[in-house]
Design an enzyme around this catalytic site. Sequence first.
Site, PDB file in Angstrom:
ATOM      1  N   CYS A   1       0.866  -1.187   0.000  1.00 51.21           N
ATOM      2  CA  CYS A   1       0.000   0.000   0.000  1.00 51.21           C
ATOM      3  C   CYS A   1       0.905   1.239   0.000  1.00 51.21           C
ATOM      4  O   CYS A   1       2.130   1.133   0.162  1.00 51.21           O
ATOM      5  CB  CYS A   1      -0.872  -0.006   1.249  1.00 51.21           C
ATOM      6  SG  CYS A   1       0.133   0.021   2.744  1.00 51.21           S
TER       7      CYS A   1
ATOM      8  N   HIS B   1       5.336  -6.101   8.628  1.00 51.96           N
ATOM      9  CA  HIS B   1       5.085  -7.469   9.067  1.00 51.96           C
ATOM     10  C   HIS B   1       5.300  -8.434   7.905  1.00 51.96           C
ATOM     11  O   HIS B   1       4.362  -9.088   7.438  1.00 51.96           O
ATOM     12  CB  HIS B   1       3.671  -7.583   9.649  1.00 51.96           C
ATOM     13  CG  HIS B   1       3.580  -6.999  11.024  1.00 51.96           C
ATOM     14  ND1 HIS B   1       2.417  -6.545  11.586  1.00 51.96           N
ATOM     15  CD2 HIS B   1       4.538  -6.799  11.970  1.00 51.96           C
ATOM     16  CE1 HIS B   1       2.661  -6.087  12.799  1.00 51.96           C
ATOM     17  NE2 HIS B   1       3.936  -6.228  13.056  1.00 51.96           N
TER      18      HIS B   1
ATOM     19  N   GLU C   1      -0.119  -0.788  16.144  1.00 51.53           N
ATOM     20  CA  GLU C   1      -0.878   0.404  15.713  1.00 51.53           C
ATOM     21  C   GLU C   1      -1.919   0.780  16.771  1.00 51.53           C
ATOM     22  O   GLU C   1      -2.088   1.962  17.105  1.00 51.53           O
ATOM     23  CB  GLU C   1      -1.573   0.133  14.379  1.00 51.53           C
ATOM     24  CG  GLU C   1      -2.356   1.347  13.899  1.00 51.53           C
ATOM     25  CD  GLU C   1      -3.302   1.040  12.749  1.00 51.53           C
ATOM     26  OE1 GLU C   1      -2.979   0.193  11.901  1.00 51.53           O
ATOM     27  OE2 GLU C   1      -4.380   1.658  12.723  1.00 51.53           O
TER      28      GLU C   1
ATOM     29  N   CYS D   1      -8.489   2.397   6.536  1.00 52.85           N
ATOM     30  CA  CYS D   1      -7.762   2.978   5.407  1.00 52.85           C
ATOM     31  C   CYS D   1      -8.339   2.473   4.076  1.00 52.85           C
ATOM     32  O   CYS D   1      -8.732   1.314   3.968  1.00 52.85           O
ATOM     33  CB  CYS D   1      -6.309   2.570   5.597  1.00 52.85           C
ATOM     34  SG  CYS D   1      -5.384   2.446   4.121  1.00 52.85           S
TER      35      CYS D   1
ATOM     36  N   ASN E   1      -3.341  -7.455   8.409  1.00 50.94           N
ATOM     37  CA  ASN E   1      -4.192  -7.236   7.236  1.00 50.94           C
ATOM     38  C   ASN E   1      -4.196  -8.447   6.311  1.00 50.94           C
ATOM     39  O   ASN E   1      -5.201  -8.753   5.682  1.00 50.94           O
ATOM     40  CB  ASN E   1      -3.816  -5.920   6.529  1.00 50.94           C
ATOM     41  CG  ASN E   1      -2.554  -6.030   5.716  1.00 50.94           C
ATOM     42  OD1 ASN E   1      -2.597  -6.492   4.588  1.00 50.94           O
ATOM     43  ND2 ASN E   1      -1.420  -5.625   6.278  1.00 50.94           N
TER      44      ASN E   1
HETATM   45 FE1  F3S Z   1      -0.983   1.013   4.382  1.00 48.46          FE
HETATM   46 FE2  F3S Z   1      -1.143   3.177   5.799  1.00 48.46          FE
HETATM   47 FE3  F3S Z   1      -3.295   1.977   4.993  1.00 48.46          FE
HETATM   48  S1  F3S Z   1       0.356   1.590   6.046  1.00 48.46           S
HETATM   49  S2  F3S Z   1      -2.793  -0.171   4.926  1.00 48.46           S
HETATM   50  S3  F3S Z   1      -1.811   2.976   3.681  1.00 48.46           S
HETATM   51  S4  F3S Z   1      -2.937   2.812   7.004  1.00 48.46           S
END
Ligand code: F3S
Length: 282
Positions: free
Chosen positions: A12, A39, A124, A188, A218
């Site tokens: 991302c 990670h 986080e 996000c 995630n």
């Molecule tokens: Fe990546 Fe930031 Fe979203 S690290 S998953 S863009 S909160």
Amino acid sequence: MEILLADKAGFCFGVKRAINTAFEAAAKGKIFCLGPLIHNPQEVDRLRRAGVETVDDFSSLKAGDSLIIRSHGVPPRVLEQARDRGLTIIDLTCPFVGKAQRHAEALNKEGYQVVVVGEKKHPEVQSILGYAGDNAVVVEKAEDTESLEFQSRLGVVAQTTQTYGNFSEIVLKLLRLSKELKIFNTICSSTKERQDAARVLAGQVDVMLVVGGRNSANTSRLADLCKREGKPTYHIEVADEIRHEWVKGANRVGVTAGASTPDWVVEGVIEKLITEGGKVGR
Ligand code: F3S
């Protein structure tokens, strides 16, 4: 066997930015990172070879050393301690995490009890809690609300990688338990895009491979979503884990990857599937 890759998968914006900055900084001299930068053990190993050393705390560092704060962020007191020690801070807190921290801080100042929807132990969530006040609580799943004490005015933020499903279930419960509820949807957009794409792809294939660190929240959530679509789903870190029997007889195999999974790891998985008789589709 057709190999289909999710429309949105892999690094991302926040992770890309963190990785690029870390490699650039390490090119000028050794640097330290508070906890693994992302990670993903394979990419962390590549960073280590480039001069980014992971440390659990900064007690052994000396004034002038450079310390990366990773995309998960840290509670404000940790930042202060690092500055007091004279460390040069490279703050790579993802702007979306920063937004959740700021909302939590403002809600606390406005007198709301802050509720963070997320995994208690995730760095986080710990960083957001640092801004949320002493009476803040973490809720992982809707059932947790039954055993927790809440005040009448609640302010809610989410760990950025939460699913909308879990977030909304918890918000509905809190609605019944509060007199005033203020909600900031801090999930996000990269997370949502990857989750939506994984769900769509899972509906089109016989088997799903979800690529990413086993310690990546995630990535694990992507695997859960695919399982919930009723498809055999395997969460793997590297290509070598793929077993022939997983894909044997499958007409279509779907591949997706978490936001902290580098392209070169995903490419390795595709190559392995090609050796299993696959052909990249679309
Ligand atoms: Fe990546 Fe930031 Fe979203 S690290 S998953 S863009 S909160």
